[in-house]
Design a protein around this motif. Structure first.
Motif, PDB file in Angstrom:
ATOM      1  N   VAL A  83      -4.790   1.822  -0.739  1.00  0.00           N
ATOM      2  CA  VAL A  83      -4.289   3.091  -0.261  1.00  0.00           C
ATOM      3  C   VAL A  83      -4.611   3.472   1.133  1.00  0.00           C
ATOM      4  N   MET A  86      -2.351   1.239   3.273  1.00  0.00           N
ATOM      5  CA  MET A  86      -0.794   1.677   3.247  1.00  0.00           C
ATOM      6  C   MET A  86      -0.980   2.864   4.251  1.00  0.00           C
ATOM      7  N   ALA A 113       9.201   1.473   1.001  1.00  0.00           N
ATOM      8  CA  ALA A 113       7.644   1.621   0.209  1.00  0.00           C
ATOM      9  C   ALA A 113       7.650   0.239  -0.708  1.00  0.00           C
ATOM     10  N   LEU A 303      -1.766   4.671  -5.493  1.00  0.00           N
ATOM     11  CA  LEU A 303      -0.959   4.308  -4.558  1.00  0.00           C
ATOM     12  C   LEU A 303       0.465   5.052  -4.502  1.00  0.00           C
ATOM     13  N   MET A 307       1.288   7.748  -1.379  1.00  0.00           N
ATOM     14  CA  MET A 307       2.321   7.051  -0.330  1.00  0.00           C
ATOM     15  C   MET A 307       3.343   8.209   0.470  1.00  0.00           C
TER      16      MET A 307
END
Length: 373
Positions: A83, A86, A113, A303, A307
């Motif tokens: 995470v 990202m 994504a 996650l 996002m």
């Protein structure tokens, strides 16, 4: 599109690697500061017992302790590291105007994504492989504390009244996990009504895997005398020599009873073997086996939920995104553990293991459904 995917994946993996090195290095350095005296004393003791330099033994023991620990940290932290990586990836792309350029080209946010969701899932699967083939083979090292290294031969404190499937109670003064040996052993043998009527004592006991029991040294079997009268004591039979005691309380069961973390470190094959042992905690083992996979799925859901904080058509505030993303990821992870460990008590262990996924799945679908692409 392949070029774009490769670019996003390269940036994502680079951020993941940097974060992993920094965070794991920080954890090891902080722990080492507090444990340095323990390792220094252990190095001196090993040098006296086995020869060589104290510094050499100290560094060898440190490697033997922190090497397995890093592998375990990867299992525990992989979901949060994915995470964080990202977040850094998309925040950097947004600050350089790359996300605006990609979106203006008509590319959906879902498509942007996708590579991170796929690679993030693969990294979590890699953590599962790490658990099964690396961590599972280092369980004894991972259940040791730095203070245990002070002794050239590892011994742990005694265990008292460990019950086997027949109701017998096993106690010992100390337990050596490496050799599977007990010392100062006492076994209370119970009758059909659950009352102990005989007692076995032995100097040491060593696990005999083929016979499924303990080979005893100095083993003596004595009958219980319920009265203190002189006649009863004189009529009691003298102790009998006992060389073997059969039971399903194996060294593996003793380790699982001693350290709550022990079972969670085992691989699926080891857990399956332990599951077949009547003395083991079957519901707990079943929950551990299924949560091994459910937590991997949960990490991917977390996650996906985090996002949208970093990926939007309008460039987000980086500080606000970081705070919100960290709060969602950490809060969701803690929430999943709380659901698994506390709220699911008394449930079927398989249902309990997958309950966090069942709860988080509609939440993830709702969050992704509201994302403006």
């Amino acid at each position: 599109m392949i070029l774009l995917d490769r670019y996003i994946i390269r940036q994502f993996l680079l951020n993941f690697l940097i974060l992993m090195i920094v965070i794991m290095g920080l954890v090891v350095m902080i722990d080492l500061i507090f444990q340095m005296e323990q390792f220094s004393d252990a190095g001196e003791n090993y040098a006296k017992a086995h020869g060589g330099s104290a510094a050499g033994w100290m560094f060898k023991l440190m490697w033997g302790y922190y090497g397995p620990l890093v592998l375990l940290l990867f299992v525990y932290l992989c979901g949060l590291l994915v995470v964080a990586a990202m977040g850094f990836t998309f925040a950097r792309m947004a600050s350089k105007g790359e996300l605006v350029t990609i979106i203006s080209g008509g590319i959906s946010l879902y498509r942007i994504a996708a590579p991170i969701l796929i690679v993030g899932g693969l990294l979590n699967a890699l953590a599962l492989v790490d658990q099964e083939f690396l961590v599972a083979n280092m369980v004894d090292k991972l259940t040791m504390r730095p203070g245990d290294f002070k002794h050239a031969e590892r011994q742990t404190a005694g265990m008292y009244y460990v019950e086997d499937s027949r109701g017998n109670l096993i106690s010992c003064g100390s337990f050596n996990p490496a050799t599977g040996q007990l010392s100062e052993v006492t076994v209370l043998l119970t009758d059909v009504q659950g009352r102990w009527d005989r007692r076995i004592t032995a100097k040491t006991a060593t696990w005999n895997e083929p016979r499924a029991g303990w080979d005893l040294v100095g083993g003596k079997l004595m009958l219980r005398v319920d009265t203190q009268s002189v006649e009863a004591i004189q009529s009691a039979r003298p102790p009998e020599t006992v060389l073997f005691f059969g039971t399903d309380v194996s060294p593996q069961v003793l380790k699982a009873r001693r350290a709550a973390i022990y079972s969670t470190l085992l691989g699926m094959r080891q857990l399956t073997e332990l599951l077949d042992n009547p003395a083991a905690d079957r519901p707990t083992i079943l929950r551990i086996m299924h949560s091994r996979f459910s937590l991997m799925v949960l990490n991917i859901l977390i996650l996906a939920v985090a996002m949208p904080q970093f990926l939007s058509r309008v460039p987000p505030n980086p500080v606000k995104s970081a705070v919100n993303g960290a709060g969602i990821a950490i809060g969701s992870s803690i929430g999943g553990v709380v659901i698994l460990q506390f709220l699911a008590g008394g449930m079927n262990p398989v249902v309990a293991a997958w309950l966090p996924v069942v709860i988080y799945l509609p939440i993830t679908a709702s969050v992704l459904g509201r994302m403006k692409t």
